[in-house]
Design an enzyme around this catalytic site. Structure first.
Site, PDB file in Angstrom:
ATOM      1  N   GLU A  50       0.852  -1.202   0.000  1.00  0.00           N
ATOM      2  CA  GLU A  50       0.000   0.000   0.000  1.00  0.00           C
ATOM      3  C   GLU A  50       0.879   1.240   0.000  1.00  0.00           C
ATOM      4  OE1 GLU A  50      -3.763   2.213   2.169  1.00  0.00           O
ATOM      5  OE2 GLU A  50      -2.610   0.763   3.345  1.00  0.00           O
ATOM      6  N   GLU A  75       5.003   4.874   3.610  1.00  0.00           N
ATOM      7  CA  GLU A  75       4.494   6.134   4.138  1.00  0.00           C
ATOM      8  C   GLU A  75       5.679   7.070   4.388  1.00  0.00           C
ATOM      9  OE1 GLU A  75       2.663   9.098   4.878  1.00  0.00           O
ATOM     10  OE2 GLU A  75       1.254   7.441   4.657  1.00  0.00           O
ATOM     11  N   ASN A 102       9.920   7.606  -0.236  1.00  0.00           N
ATOM     12  CA  ASN A 102       9.100   7.990  -1.380  1.00  0.00           C
ATOM     13  C   ASN A 102       8.711   6.736  -2.163  1.00  0.00           C
ATOM     14  OD1 ASN A 102       9.266  10.840  -0.946  1.00  0.00           O
ATOM     15  ND2 ASN A 102      11.341  10.800  -1.757  1.00  0.00           N
ATOM     16  N   ASP A 125      -2.978  11.999  -1.929  1.00  0.00           N
ATOM     17  CA  ASP A 125      -3.153  13.456  -1.858  1.00  0.00           C
ATOM     18  C   ASP A 125      -3.600  13.958  -3.226  1.00  0.00           C
ATOM     19  OD1 ASP A 125      -2.867  16.242  -1.639  1.00  0.00           O
ATOM     20  OD2 ASP A 125      -1.236  16.029  -0.198  1.00  0.00           O
ATOM     21  N   ASP A 161     -11.608  10.211  -3.810  1.00  0.00           N
ATOM     22  CA  ASP A 161     -12.891  10.917  -3.695  1.00  0.00           C
ATOM     23  C   ASP A 161     -12.840  12.262  -4.417  1.00  0.00           C
ATOM     24  OD1 ASP A 161     -11.127  12.053  -1.919  1.00  0.00           O
ATOM     25  OD2 ASP A 161     -12.561  12.269  -0.281  1.00  0.00           O
ATOM     26  N   THR A 197     -12.705   3.440   6.174  1.00  0.00           N
ATOM     27  CA  THR A 197     -11.991   4.250   7.159  1.00  0.00           C
ATOM     28  C   THR A 197     -12.742   5.545   7.447  1.00  0.00           C
ATOM     29  OG1 THR A 197     -10.719   5.419   5.474  1.00  0.00           O
ATOM     30  CG2 THR A 197      -9.803   3.340   6.305  1.00  0.00           C
ATOM     31  N   PHE A 199     -11.572   8.425   7.050  1.00  0.00           N
ATOM     32  CA  PHE A 199     -11.280   9.328   5.933  1.00  0.00           C
ATOM     33  C   PHE A 199     -12.302   9.139   4.821  1.00  0.00           C
ATOM     34  CE2 PHE A 199      -9.268  10.561   1.975  1.00  0.00           C
ATOM     35  CZ  PHE A 199      -8.602  11.712   2.304  1.00  0.00           C
ATOM     36  N   GLU A 200     -12.605   7.891   4.484  1.00  0.00           N
ATOM     37  CA  GLU A 200     -13.572   7.631   3.424  1.00  0.00           C
ATOM     38  C   GLU A 200     -14.970   8.071   3.843  1.00  0.00           C
ATOM     39  OE1 GLU A 200     -15.128   3.964   0.563  1.00  0.00           O
ATOM     40  OE2 GLU A 200     -13.361   3.701   1.846  1.00  0.00           O
TER      41      GLU A 200
END
Length: 221
Positions: A50, A75, A102, A125, A161, A197, A199-200
């Protein structure tokens, strides 16, 4: 980081975080630093990666639900990595490792070619200001390094989104010779392996549609 996150980094980092040689930049990967996944995880199993794992909600849930697979979270924010390690320890997710770097360099330099079974890019992002869209992750250059890391038949799964970013993702990957759509119609169905999550839920609550995409790595010739 909070005191708890600092302690997590010190206590859990040696167990979960892959130590990577750096190039010039702080979050870079030195070319030639390729790992052996079987040595890192101590077995041979499907590897799921991920990109932008954030605080780790999706990948910790996935890793604890699928002990048959190995998971790597990429991350750049150390606080998110620390939170992920705390949750992974609580969940007993011993099949999860993390790397602070990265993402394109991880795919290009750290992971062996054709070693990844699935690559996830969930809610990257969006860099929604027009002057910043050039910073978005999903570009033709990213498609090339993703294709390098994925096995033949491996899956690249994406979700966002932001409508214009979803359109950009679809345009980039439809044009990539190494990938073919693994869905019919405009968008892929929601990936049931992605936990819902906060966030979603927040994006849905403010009226943004969640769009999924899925692409299969074509066989190498």
């Amino acid at each position: 980081m909070s005191d708890g996150q600092e302690r997590a980094w010190e206590d859990l980092g040696p167990r979960y975080v892959i130590d990577t040689p750096r190039d010039v930049a702080e979050l870079s990967i030195l070319p030639g630093s390729t790992i052996d996944p079987a040595s890192v995880w101590g077995r041979s199993a499907p590897l799921i990666v991920e990109i932008g794992s954030g605080q780790g909600h999706a990948i910790v849930h996935a890793a604890s639900s699928r002990p048959d697979a190995d998971f790597l979270a990429i991350e750049v924010f150390r606080a998110g990595i620390a939170r992920t390690m705390l949750d992974a320890e609580r969940a007993g997710a011993d099949n999860l490792r993390l790397v602070e770097a990265n993402a394109p360099e991880v795919l290009d330099h750290l992971l062996p070619a054709a070693s990844v079974s699935e690559l996830w890019v969930f809610f990257p992002d969006p860099w929604h200001k027009k002057k910043h869209t050039k910073r978005r992750l999903v570009t033709p250059e990213f498609a090339a390094v993703a294709a390098l890391a994925l096995k033949d038949g491996g899956m690249l799964r994406l979700a966002t989104d932001w409508e214009d970013y979803a359109l950009q993702m679809r345009s980039v990957l439809h044009a990539a010779d190494d990938f073919e759509p693994a869905f019919e119609g405009e968008w892929a169905p929601r990936f049931d392996g992605r936990v819902l999550t906060a966030f979603e839920r927040k994006g849905a609550r403010v009226g943004r549609d969640i769009r999924d995409l899925a692409y299969r790595r074509r066989p190498r010739t």
